[in-house]
Design a protein around this motif. Sequence first.
Motif, PDB file in Angstrom:
ATOM      1  N   GLU A  61     -11.285  39.535  70.008  1.00  0.00           N
ATOM      2  CA  GLU A  61     -10.987  40.233  71.265  1.00  0.00           C
ATOM      3  C   GLU A  61     -11.941  39.800  72.374  1.00  0.00           C
ATOM      4  O   GLU A  61     -11.530  39.601  73.524  1.00  0.00           O
ATOM      5  CB  GLU A  61     -11.024  41.746  71.063  1.00  0.00           C
ATOM      6  N   LYS A  64     -10.863  36.308  73.508  1.00  0.00           N
ATOM      7  CA  LYS A  64      -9.627  36.385  74.305  1.00  0.00           C
ATOM      8  C   LYS A  64      -9.936  36.882  75.716  1.00  0.00           C
ATOM      9  O   LYS A  64      -9.468  36.309  76.704  1.00  0.00           O
ATOM     10  CB  LYS A  64      -8.614  37.307  73.622  1.00  0.00           C
ATOM     11  N   GLN A  65     -10.744  37.942  75.798  1.00  0.00           N
ATOM     12  CA  GLN A  65     -11.065  38.503  77.110  1.00  0.00           C
ATOM     13  C   GLN A  65     -11.863  37.521  77.962  1.00  0.00           C
ATOM     14  O   GLN A  65     -11.602  37.357  79.149  1.00  0.00           O
ATOM     15  CB  GLN A  65     -11.830  39.821  76.960  1.00  0.00           C
ATOM     16  N   LEU A  68      -9.432  34.847  79.239  1.00  0.00           N
ATOM     17  CA  LEU A  68      -8.541  35.369  80.287  1.00  0.00           C
ATOM     18  C   LEU A  68      -9.305  35.611  81.591  1.00  0.00           C
ATOM     19  O   LEU A  68      -8.784  35.337  82.677  1.00  0.00           O
ATOM     20  CB  LEU A  68      -7.857  36.651  79.813  1.00  0.00           C
ATOM     21  N   ASP A  69     -10.532  36.097  81.494  1.00  0.00           N
ATOM     22  CA  ASP A  69     -11.345  36.348  82.694  1.00  0.00           C
ATOM     23  C   ASP A  69     -11.808  35.060  83.366  1.00  0.00           C
ATOM     24  O   ASP A  69     -12.173  35.073  84.542  1.00  0.00           O
ATOM     25  CB  ASP A  69     -12.585  37.182  82.340  1.00  0.00           C
ATOM     26  N   LYS A  81      -1.864  30.960  77.460  1.00  0.00           N
ATOM     27  CA  LYS A  81      -2.078  32.215  78.178  1.00  0.00           C
ATOM     28  C   LYS A  81      -1.321  33.382  77.538  1.00  0.00           C
ATOM     29  O   LYS A  81      -1.873  34.464  77.359  1.00  0.00           O
ATOM     30  CB  LYS A  81      -1.697  32.066  79.649  1.00  0.00           C
ATOM     31  N   ASP A  82      -0.067  33.174  77.172  1.00  0.00           N
ATOM     32  CA  ASP A  82       0.710  34.252  76.553  1.00  0.00           C
ATOM     33  C   ASP A  82       0.115  34.671  75.207  1.00  0.00           C
ATOM     34  O   ASP A  82       0.118  35.850  74.862  1.00  0.00           O
ATOM     35  CB  ASP A  82       2.172  33.846  76.384  1.00  0.00           C
ATOM     36  N   TRP A  83      -0.395  33.704  74.448  1.00  0.00           N
ATOM     37  CA  TRP A  83      -1.042  34.047  73.184  1.00  0.00           C
ATOM     38  C   TRP A  83      -2.229  34.970  73.440  1.00  0.00           C
ATOM     39  O   TRP A  83      -2.400  35.974  72.768  1.00  0.00           O
ATOM     40  CB  TRP A  83      -1.567  32.807  72.486  1.00  0.00           C
ATOM     41  N   LEU A  84      -3.053  34.579  74.402  1.00  0.00           N
ATOM     42  CA  LEU A  84      -4.285  35.315  74.675  1.00  0.00           C
ATOM     43  C   LEU A  84      -4.011  36.720  75.203  1.00  0.00           C
ATOM     44  O   LEU A  84      -4.827  37.626  75.004  1.00  0.00           O
ATOM     45  CB  LEU A  84      -5.157  34.533  75.657  1.00  0.00           C
ATOM     46  N   LYS A  85      -2.885  36.909  75.848  1.00  0.00           N
ATOM     47  CA  LYS A  85      -2.511  38.231  76.358  1.00  0.00           C
ATOM     48  C   LYS A  85      -1.883  39.118  75.286  1.00  0.00           C
ATOM     49  O   LYS A  85      -1.797  40.325  75.453  1.00  0.00           O
ATOM     50  CB  LYS A  85      -1.525  38.077  77.517  1.00  0.00           C
ATOM     51  N   ASN A  86      -1.456  38.528  74.187  1.00  0.00           N
ATOM     52  CA  ASN A  86      -0.780  39.259  73.118  1.00  0.00           C
ATOM     53  C   ASN A  86      -1.802  40.037  72.292  1.00  0.00           C
ATOM     54  O   ASN A  86      -2.691  39.444  71.677  1.00  0.00           O
ATOM     55  CB  ASN A  86      -0.011  38.270  72.234  1.00  0.00           C
ATOM     56  N   SER A  87      -1.653  41.352  72.242  1.00  0.00           N
ATOM     57  CA  SER A  87      -2.618  42.182  71.508  1.00  0.00           C
ATOM     58  C   SER A  87      -2.594  41.919  70.003  1.00  0.00           C
ATOM     59  O   SER A  87      -3.562  42.219  69.308  1.00  0.00           O
ATOM     60  CB  SER A  87      -2.348  43.664  71.782  1.00  0.00           C
TER      61      SER A  87
END
Length: 186
Positions: A61, A64-65, A68-69, A81-87
């Motif tokens: 986590e 990933k954060q 994304l940041d 990007k979509d992978w990283l946004k997927n919880s």
Amino acid sequence: MEILECINSKRSIRVYADEIIPEEVLTNLIELGTKVSTGSGLEPWGFVIIQDKNEIDSLSEMTKQYLLDNFEKYPYLQQYKDWLKNSQYSIFNHASTLLIIYGNVESHWHVYDCSLVAGNIMLAAHSMGIGTCWIGFAEYTLNTKEFKEKYGVPEQYELVCPMSIGYMKTKLTPPKRKKPIIFNKK
């Protein structure tokens, strides 16, 4: 498993069984890994093993954060990007074990030597029914001063290979690869 069969059938594994790899098996894999040739005989490797599922999930986590940041710094990661946004997505493939290889920068060849160690570990693991995957995303969080201090990694060691590792849930078919490019072949 015979060595050529092992090389021909080894794949990166991203789905693992919940079973924990025993310490003696991990120690054996590391010892097999370190049988590689080493530049100037320096043996510049060091290891961190994490088998705490909560810690692994937390590191996923956090990674990933961070990505994304800071996405604008890493344009080559746009496709993820979509992978990283997927919880539900885990950087470490929900593995029960992380095996992290560091190299001592006092050796000019630390990256080469530690990459050879990783290759040996991956092949040895595969021969035992244990899957592995080199986790490129982890380079952004497992080489920080804070992480290294927490796990006792000396300052002169740099991350070379973050690896998820675990018993394979399913066996995959052998990989298909393009023909190798040989530049001086006529």
